[in-house]
Write a protein that holds these residues in place. Structure first.
Motif, PDB file in Angstrom:
ATOM      1  N   SER A  91      28.310 -34.197 -68.448  1.00 43.66           N
ATOM      2  CA  SER A  91      27.608 -34.147 -67.163  1.00 43.66           C
ATOM      3  C   SER A  91      27.773 -35.452 -66.401  1.00 43.66           C
ATOM      4  O   SER A  91      27.879 -36.534 -67.006  1.00 43.66           O
ATOM      5  N   LEU A  92      27.755 -35.337 -65.095  1.00 42.30           N
ATOM      6  CA  LEU A  92      27.826 -36.508 -64.231  1.00 42.30           C
ATOM      7  C   LEU A  92      26.613 -37.407 -64.461  1.00 42.30           C
ATOM      8  O   LEU A  92      26.740 -38.635 -64.518  1.00 42.30           O
ATOM      9  N   GLU A  93      25.456 -36.785 -64.660  1.00 37.98           N
ATOM     10  CA  GLU A  93      24.228 -37.545 -64.890  1.00 37.98           C
ATOM     11  C   GLU A  93      24.300 -38.332 -66.204  1.00 37.98           C
ATOM     12  O   GLU A  93      23.884 -39.496 -66.264  1.00 37.98           O
ATOM     13  N   GLY A  94      24.836 -37.705 -67.252  1.00 32.31           N
ATOM     14  CA  GLY A  94      25.019 -38.395 -68.526  1.00 32.31           C
ATOM     15  C   GLY A  94      26.006 -39.537 -68.398  1.00 32.31           C
ATOM     16  O   GLY A  94      25.790 -40.631 -68.937  1.00 32.31           O
ATOM     17  N   SER A  95      27.093 -39.285 -67.690  1.00 28.49           N
ATOM     18  CA  SER A  95      28.100 -40.333 -67.494  1.00 28.49           C
ATOM     19  C   SER A  95      27.542 -41.503 -66.685  1.00 28.49           C
ATOM     20  O   SER A  95      27.846 -42.667 -66.968  1.00 28.49           O
ATOM     21  N   PHE A  96      26.713 -41.183 -65.687  1.00 24.81           N
ATOM     22  CA  PHE A  96      26.092 -42.250 -64.901  1.00 24.81           C
ATOM     23  C   PHE A  96      25.171 -43.100 -65.774  1.00 24.81           C
ATOM     24  O   PHE A  96      25.177 -44.331 -65.678  1.00 24.81           O
ATOM     25  N   SER A  97      24.410 -42.459 -66.641  1.00 20.81           N
ATOM     26  CA  SER A  97      23.527 -43.226 -67.538  1.00 20.81           C
ATOM     27  C   SER A  97      24.347 -44.049 -68.534  1.00 20.81           C
ATOM     28  O   SER A  97      23.955 -45.162 -68.896  1.00 20.81           O
ATOM     29  N   PHE A  98      25.496 -43.515 -68.967  1.00 23.44           N
ATOM     30  CA  PHE A  98      26.403 -44.277 -69.832  1.00 23.44           C
ATOM     31  C   PHE A  98      26.861 -45.532 -69.098  1.00 23.44           C
ATOM     32  O   PHE A  98      26.833 -46.633 -69.653  1.00 23.44           O
ATOM     33  N   PHE A  99      27.276 -45.373 -67.842  1.00 17.03           N
ATOM     34  CA  PHE A  99      27.754 -46.503 -67.043  1.00 17.03           C
ATOM     35  C   PHE A  99      26.674 -47.567 -66.892  1.00 17.03           C
ATOM     36  O   PHE A  99      26.916 -48.758 -67.127  1.00 17.03           O
ATOM     37  N   ILE A 100      25.471 -47.158 -66.504  1.00 19.62           N
ATOM     38  CA  ILE A 100      24.375 -48.109 -66.279  1.00 19.62           C
ATOM     39  C   ILE A 100      24.027 -48.850 -67.572  1.00 19.62           C
ATOM     40  O   ILE A 100      23.859 -50.077 -67.579  1.00 19.62           O
ATOM     41  N   THR A 101      23.931 -48.114 -68.676  1.00 20.79           N
ATOM     42  CA  THR A 101      23.589 -48.737 -69.955  1.00 20.79           C
ATOM     43  C   THR A 101      24.676 -49.723 -70.389  1.00 20.79           C
ATOM     44  O   THR A 101      24.378 -50.833 -70.847  1.00 20.79           O
ATOM     45  N   THR A 102      25.924 -49.329 -70.231  1.00 20.10           N
ATOM     46  CA  THR A 102      27.041 -50.207 -70.578  1.00 20.10           C
ATOM     47  C   THR A 102      27.028 -51.462 -69.714  1.00 20.10           C
ATOM     48  O   THR A 102      27.203 -52.582 -70.212  1.00 20.10           O
ATOM     49  N   PHE A 103      26.805 -51.278 -68.430  1.00 21.64           N
ATOM     50  CA  PHE A 103      26.736 -52.407 -67.504  1.00 21.64           C
ATOM     51  C   PHE A 103      25.634 -53.388 -67.924  1.00 21.64           C
ATOM     52  O   PHE A 103      25.842 -54.605 -67.948  1.00 21.64           O
ATOM     53  N   ILE A 104      24.474 -52.877 -68.269  1.00 20.31           N
ATOM     54  CA  ILE A 104      23.353 -53.730 -68.682  1.00 20.31           C
ATOM     55  C   ILE A 104      23.701 -54.499 -69.961  1.00 20.31           C
ATOM     56  O   ILE A 104      23.465 -55.709 -70.053  1.00 20.31           O
ATOM     57  N   ILE A 105      24.287 -53.803 -70.937  1.00 20.04           N
ATOM     58  CA  ILE A 105      24.638 -54.457 -72.202  1.00 20.04           C
ATOM     59  C   ILE A 105      25.661 -55.568 -71.983  1.00 20.04           C
ATOM     60  O   ILE A 105      25.482 -56.702 -72.459  1.00 20.04           O
ATOM     61  N   ILE A 106      26.721 -55.257 -71.265  1.00 22.28           N
ATOM     62  CA  ILE A 106      27.768 -56.266 -71.036  1.00 22.28           C
ATOM     63  C   ILE A 106      27.226 -57.430 -70.205  1.00 22.28           C
ATOM     64  O   ILE A 106      27.514 -58.596 -70.487  1.00 22.28           O
ATOM     65  N   SER A 107      26.405 -57.126 -69.198  1.00 25.38           N
ATOM     66  CA  SER A 107      25.822 -58.185 -68.365  1.00 25.38           C
ATOM     67  C   SER A 107      24.934 -59.113 -69.172  1.00 25.38           C
ATOM     68  O   SER A 107      24.967 -60.334 -68.989  1.00 25.38           O
ATOM     69  N   PHE A 108      24.130 -58.529 -70.042  1.00 26.47           N
ATOM     70  CA  PHE A 108      23.160 -59.313 -70.802  1.00 26.47           C
ATOM     71  C   PHE A 108      23.805 -60.162 -71.886  1.00 26.47           C
ATOM     72  O   PHE A 108      23.354 -61.279 -72.146  1.00 26.47           O
ATOM     73  N   PHE A 109      24.862 -59.656 -72.517  1.00 29.37           N
ATOM     74  CA  PHE A 109      25.417 -60.330 -73.689  1.00 29.37           C
ATOM     75  C   PHE A 109      26.723 -61.084 -73.443  1.00 29.37           C
ATOM     76  O   PHE A 109      27.298 -61.624 -74.389  1.00 29.37           O
TER      77      PHE A 109
END
Length: 155
Positions: A91-109
């Motif tokens: 789903s597009l919604e699942g993929s969007f949440s994947f993107f946001i979560t990945t972005f947060i993880i990479i940004s933070f670490f």
């Protein structure tokens, strides 16, 4: 060693009926319908973890495995609950949440520039989205993340 035994059992259950029966006595409740005749997603997770920790520096491996754990789980949970827009059997919604979560993880670490973080998050999201074609995303996600972080100098 126990992990290796589980991987061998999972891979061999397709070829040996007795192993197939024993496997499903213990794991039928956690095996998806589409995994009954293939290697299970958990085996791909174990293989992905092993390869990622062997190939990449500790920091990159940890971040890659966090993306696998958190982003892939977020995509599944959001996609199942709120997914209305189908995209390659996901789903597009699942993929969007994947993107946001990945972005947060990479940004933070990491200390990667924001544009590189966005680009890497987008590439990893696309890999997760289209991985259904051949190679399981539980293997591709940590390896692709590790490779991109390595290229970006995140170690």
């Amino acid at each position: 060693l126990p992990l290796l035994i589980l991987i061998i059992l999972d891979c061999s259950r397709k070829h040996f009926k007795k192993i197939y029966k024993i496997y499903f006595i213990f794991f039928s409740k956690v095996t998806r319908e589409n995994e009954h005749n293939t290697v299970s997603g958990s085996t791909w997770v174990f293989i992905g973890i092993i390869l990622t920790t062997l190939i990449f520096h500790e920091k990159i491996a940890i971040i890659s495995l966090m993306v696998l754990s958190f982003s892939d789980s977020a995509a599944a949970l959001i996609g199942i609950k709120y997914g209305n827009t189908n995209l390659f059997n996901k789903s597009l919604e699942g993929s969007f949440s994947f993107f946001i979560t990945t972005f947060i993880i990479i940004s933070f670490f990491t200390n990667l520039p924001i544009m590189l973080t966005i680009l890497f998050s987008l590439i990893i999201t696309i890999i997760e989205l289209i991985s259904i074609f051949r190679i399981n995303d539980n293997l591709l996600i940590p390896l692709a993340t590790g490779f991109l972080l390595y290229l970006g100098g995140a170690a």
